[in-house]
Design a protein around this motif. Structure first.
Motif, PDB file in Angstrom:
ATOM      1  N   LEU A 164       0.813  -1.217   0.000  1.00 57.00           N
ATOM      2  CA  LEU A 164       0.000   0.000   0.000  1.00 57.00           C
ATOM      3  C   LEU A 164       0.850   1.272   0.000  1.00 57.00           C
ATOM      4  CD1 LEU A 164      -2.864  -0.946   2.484  1.00 57.00           C
ATOM      5  CD2 LEU A 164      -2.892  -0.974  -0.005  1.00 57.00           C
ATOM      6  N   GLY A 165       2.156   1.132   0.072  1.00 57.56           N
ATOM      7  CA  GLY A 165       3.014   2.314   0.108  1.00 57.56           C
ATOM      8  C   GLY A 165       2.998   3.036   1.436  1.00 57.56           C
ATOM      9  N   MET A 166       2.675   2.319   2.488  1.00 58.65           N
ATOM     10  CA  MET A 166       2.632   2.919   3.834  1.00 58.65           C
ATOM     11  C   MET A 166       4.037   2.841   4.447  1.00 58.65           C
ATOM     12  SD  MET A 166      -1.052   1.278   5.020  1.00 58.65           S
ATOM     13  CE  MET A 166      -1.119   2.114   6.613  1.00 58.65           C
ATOM     14  N   GLU A 167       4.912   3.720   3.975  1.00 58.77           N
ATOM     15  CA  GLU A 167       6.322   3.652   4.334  1.00 58.77           C
ATOM     16  C   GLU A 167       6.621   4.180   5.734  1.00 58.77           C
ATOM     17  OE1 GLU A 167       8.367   5.780   1.305  1.00 58.77           O
ATOM     18  OE2 GLU A 167       7.909   4.319  -0.285  1.00 58.77           O
ATOM     19  N   HIS A 168       5.668   4.888   6.323  1.00 58.92           N
ATOM     20  CA  HIS A 168       5.885   5.478   7.646  1.00 58.92           C
ATOM     21  C   HIS A 168       4.957   4.848   8.679  1.00 58.92           C
ATOM     22  CE1 HIS A 168       7.251   8.609   4.768  1.00 58.92           C
ATOM     23  NE2 HIS A 168       8.249   8.722   5.635  1.00 58.92           N
ATOM     24  N   THR A 169       4.704   3.560   8.544  1.00 58.84           N
ATOM     25  CA  THR A 169       3.795   2.856   9.443  1.00 58.84           C
ATOM     26  C   THR A 169       4.472   1.602   9.967  1.00 58.84           C
ATOM     27  OG1 THR A 169       1.880   3.649   8.195  1.00 58.84           O
ATOM     28  CG2 THR A 169       1.531   1.758   9.644  1.00 58.84           C
ATOM     29  N   SER A 170       4.291   1.329  11.272  1.00 63.82           N
ATOM     30  CA  SER A 170       4.939   0.148  11.849  1.00 63.82           C
ATOM     31  C   SER A 170       4.274  -0.248  13.156  1.00 63.82           C
ATOM     32  CB  SER A 170       6.419   0.435  12.103  1.00 63.82           C
ATOM     33  OG  SER A 170       7.056  -0.683  12.689  1.00 63.82           O
ATOM     34  N   PHE A 171       4.284  -1.573  13.418  1.00 61.47           N
ATOM     35  CA  PHE A 171       3.898  -2.128  14.712  1.00 61.47           C
ATOM     36  C   PHE A 171       5.119  -2.397  15.591  1.00 61.47           C
ATOM     37  CE2 PHE A 171      -0.235  -3.114  12.852  1.00 61.47           C
ATOM     38  CZ  PHE A 171      -1.095  -3.087  13.940  1.00 61.47           C
ATOM     39  N   ALA A 172       6.307  -2.141  15.077  1.00 61.62           N
ATOM     40  CA  ALA A 172       7.532  -2.486  15.802  1.00 61.62           C
ATOM     41  C   ALA A 172       7.625  -1.712  17.110  1.00 61.62           C
ATOM     42  CB  ALA A 172       8.753  -2.201  14.933  1.00 61.62           C
ATOM     43  N   GLN A 173       8.127  -2.392  18.129  1.00 60.77           N
ATOM     44  CA  GLN A 173       8.369  -1.780  19.437  1.00 60.77           C
ATOM     45  C   GLN A 173       9.780  -2.139  19.898  1.00 60.77           C
ATOM     46  OE1 GLN A 173       4.470  -1.578  21.992  1.00 60.77           O
ATOM     47  NE2 GLN A 173       4.751  -3.689  21.364  1.00 60.77           N
ATOM     48  N   PRO A 174      10.691  -1.177  20.005  1.00 60.25           N
ATOM     49  CA  PRO A 174      10.528   0.240  19.656  1.00 60.25           C
ATOM     50  C   PRO A 174      10.509   0.448  18.141  1.00 60.25           C
ATOM     51  CG  PRO A 174      12.792  -0.196  20.252  1.00 60.25           C
ATOM     52  CD  PRO A 174      12.041  -1.483  20.514  1.00 60.25           C
ATOM     53  N   LEU A 175      10.137   1.646  17.740  1.00 61.20           N
ATOM     54  CA  LEU A 175      10.128   1.973  16.320  1.00 61.20           C
ATOM     55  C   LEU A 175      11.547   2.001  15.766  1.00 61.20           C
ATOM     56  CD1 LEU A 175       7.540   4.899  16.304  1.00 61.20           C
ATOM     57  CD2 LEU A 175       7.262   2.705  15.135  1.00 61.20           C
ATOM     58  N   PRO A 176      11.723   1.691  14.489  1.00 62.07           N
ATOM     59  CA  PRO A 176      13.043   1.873  13.866  1.00 62.07           C
ATOM     60  C   PRO A 176      13.478   3.332  14.017  1.00 62.07           C
ATOM     61  CG  PRO A 176      11.547   0.689  12.405  1.00 62.07           C
ATOM     62  CD  PRO A 176      10.719   1.171  13.543  1.00 62.07           C
TER      63      PRO A 176
END
Length: 658
Positions: free
Chosen positions: A231-243
């Motif tokens: 979808l081109g969602m390049e600024h979205t993440s579930f990672a903890q912590p964020l990159p």
């Protein structure tokens, strides 16, 4: 003269026409001023900006919101997006809808749902199959004959109790692996699956674990590769912590108390698929376009998307009542079908709203945790874009008039704990329903506010706000008695009389007074004896049958002290925890503290002392070594303890149910 009369006659008519014209214009101007504005064109960026910008600005000022962002999509295009205020107050960093990340809390559930639907769409799992088929290392227990399915997880109808104790941490190193958390912190199953709606973060965390188990990838990695990437969602993440590349663009979350705005710590969630996603408005615009069927690279087929958005659970059938789609709430306003999801965690709030038939949607997020103004934005927007005549005030049909006693009582949210100390939370969430006369009920909330409802159909009551009627149905249980109330999708269960605050609180107060009196009945005579000993320099033992004997007062005082300290300390702990709830969290969210375990030891010690007192009483009774007063005192101690134990059992305070 005739010509002059003719001119005068003409002038008179002209003057009369002018007067009549002025009067007509004066009559028309107020009418024009009061006429409703034309419907809002949702495809027009100019009209959206003129409507949205003042509303968001006012709302932010009223709620002391540091920063916010909006994105509106229509027919496959981002029509309007804008950032408001600051992502960081200290650095005066403006909010950028393209690059500023916000935590979206429970809006994460919609993306988790999309991942589940994608795997179902690809034939890798079935939504109506026992979820245990997809779990590795642990299983959902067979509490009921019916198994829990993914369909029930995605509609909050799996039947799990609610748990909020120790589900988050402020240190990324303390986050538990998803499977470990789910296996060790599984809440009890308390209702048959598919029977009632009860909001459940655990259900969506479990659905996320199914994605992880079936795909063979960590949950956040699967979403990054199979949903966000396409979808081109390049600024979205579930990672903890964020990159690091995303963390540097995250808006700072703020705790807002009145006019006080302070930075909030960043929460890390053990149930990440339910609430851990961070994203931008621009990325959510891409997701909304996909959900509305206009994505260039869709992650779901049209049939899977339609299945995700249709109603899968509705306690009361009909367009007037709310329903649950997969991940979304589904309802109608002004004849328009709406899918929505709100979210708030410490320091952040968000709201996602889709109008699928109109191919329109919007997303709003802020870096403080109040989402109420976001939900009102939806109401105002739909009212302006799809105006309709105000609905008449609810009235009771003549055939329905009668006594309303079967509806009155005390109700608590079904979203609660049944088997742990967290059950105490419902004591602060009771609502009372009373007969207000005239075929009307009055519902009183814990904060003292009240709402009047008018009966409009059997078991259905309603109230109107701004010309919109909201319907609250009651439900009968298996015995034919009214035992539930629906507020939107939220289920409220009727309490038995003995479990209500007006009964429980005086009961506890009386017991505390008894326990304190037991302590006083030992301390005062002991002090008197000590004083006499000091003045006479002699010991004055209690003597019976020619020998000194020990009385029951020391043990009774110990029992009274343990129980009184337990109740008072527990109230202090709970009040200190609930005092932070206005900020959207409790310090008990982050820990199962030692003090809680220490407090739960006190009732066990009290019971042990009571057993010792019973044994001592039996011995002294047989030996006739106590006076009648001493025996009466011992009996009072035992009765008080006997009255206290059912209370402990009811609230899960006997043992370590944490």
């Amino acid at each position: 003269m005739a010509g002059m009369r003719w001119h005068a006659h003409r002038l008179f008519h002209v003057w009369m026409l002018l007067v009549l014209g002025a009067a007509t214009l004066a009559a028309l101007v107020p009418a024009a001023a009061s006429a409703a504005p034309p419907p809002l064109n949702l495809s027009s960026a100019t009209q959206l900006a003129a409507f949205v910008d003042p509303y968001v600005t006012r709302s932010m000022a009223a709620a002391h919101v540091p920063g916010a962002v909006v994105a509106f999509v229509d027919n496959g295009t981002v029509v309007y997006e804008r950032g408001f205020g600051y992502a960081n107050l200290a650095q005066k960093t403006p909010v950028d809808p393209q690059t500023t990340l916000f935590r979206v809390a429970s809006v994460s559930k919609v993306l988790t749902t999309a991942a589940v639907m994608q795997l179902a769409d690809r034939g890798r799992l079935r939504l109506d199959t026992d979820v245990n088929r997809y779990l590795r290392g642990f299983q959902v227990p067979p509490t009921y004959p019916e198994p829990v399915t993914l369909s029930e997880l995605l509609t909050h109808t799996a039947g799990f109790e609610d748990r909020t104790l120790d589900i988050a941490t402020l240190n990324a190193r303390d986050v538990q692996p998803l499977g470990v958390y789910l296996a060790t912190r599984m809440p009890a199953r308390v209702t048959p699956p598919g029977s009632i709606f009860s909001y459940s973060n655990y259900s969506f965390a479990l659905a996320g674990y199914v994605v992880q188990s079936v795909s063979g990838q960590l949950f956040d990695q699967y979403l990054a590769g199979q949903v966000f990437g396409p979808l081109g969602m390049e600024h979205t993440s579930f990672a903890q912590p964020l990159p690091p590349s995303l963390a540097s663009r995250r808006a700072t979350g703020y705790d807002v108390t009145g006019a006080s705005v302070t930075p909030a710590p960043f929460e890390y969630f053990d149930d990440a698929p339910a609430d851990a996603m961070s994203t931008t408005a621009a990325d959510m615009g891409r997701f909304m376009i996909e959900q509305l069927g206009a994505g260039k690279d869709p992650v779901l087929s049209a049939s899977a998307r339609a299945d995700m958005q249709r109603a899968h659970f509705q306690a009361v059938p009909g367009p007037s009542f709310d329903a649950m789609a997969y991940g979304y709430q589904r309802y109608q306003r002004n004849g328009v079908t709406i899918l929505s999801k709100e979210g708030d965690v410490r320091g952040y709030a968000s709201y996602l709203s889709l109008l699928p038939d109109q191919h329109f949607g919007f997303f709003v997020a802020a870096n403080s945790n109040d989402s109420s103004w976001m939900q009102d934005l939806e109401h105002q927007l739909v009212s302006r874009a799809f105006p309709k005549p105000p609905e008449p005030a609810p009235v009771t049909p003549p055939g329905l008039r009668g006594a309303l006693g079967e509806f009155t009582g005390t109700y608590i949210p079904a979203r609660s704990s049944h088997t742990t100390v967290e059950k105490l939370r419902v004591a602060t969430e009771e609502i009372t329903v009373a007969d207000a006369g005239g075929e009307r009920l009055i519902v009183t909330y814990p904060d003292g506010s009240a709402l009047r409802l008018t009966q409009i159909a059997p078991l259905v009551f309603a109230y109107a706000v701004d010309g919109v009627t909201f319907r609250w149905p009651f439900l009968r249980g298996s015995r034919g008695r009214v035992d539930r109330l629906l507020i939107g999708n939220d289920t409220y269960n009727r309490l038995p009389w003995y479990a209500t605050n007006p009964v429980q609180l005086p009961y506890v107060a009386v017991l505390v007074l008894v326990f304190l009196s037991l302590l006083g009945a030992w301390m005062i005579p002991a002090s008197v004896r000590r004083l006499r000993r000091w003045t006479t320099r002699a010991r004055l033992p209690v003597v019976r049958n020619g020998r000194a004997v020990a009385g029951p007062r020391p043990l009774g005082a110990l029992i009274g002290a343990l129980n009184a300290v337990f109740v008072v300390a527990l109230v202090v702990v709970l009040l200190s925890a609930s005092a932070t709830q206005d900020l959207g969290y409790s310090w008990l969210t982050y820990d199962r503290p030692t003090i809680l375990y220490a407090l739960l030891c006190l009732p066990l010690l009290s019971i042990a002392a009571t057993v010792a007192l019973i044994a001592l009483t039996a011995v002294r009774w047989r030996r006739q070594a106590w006076t009648r007063g001493q025996l009466a005192y011992g009996a009072i101690v035992l009765l008080a303890e006997a009255a206290f134990i059912p209370l402990l059992l009811y609230w899960n305070l006997l043992g370590f149910h944490v």
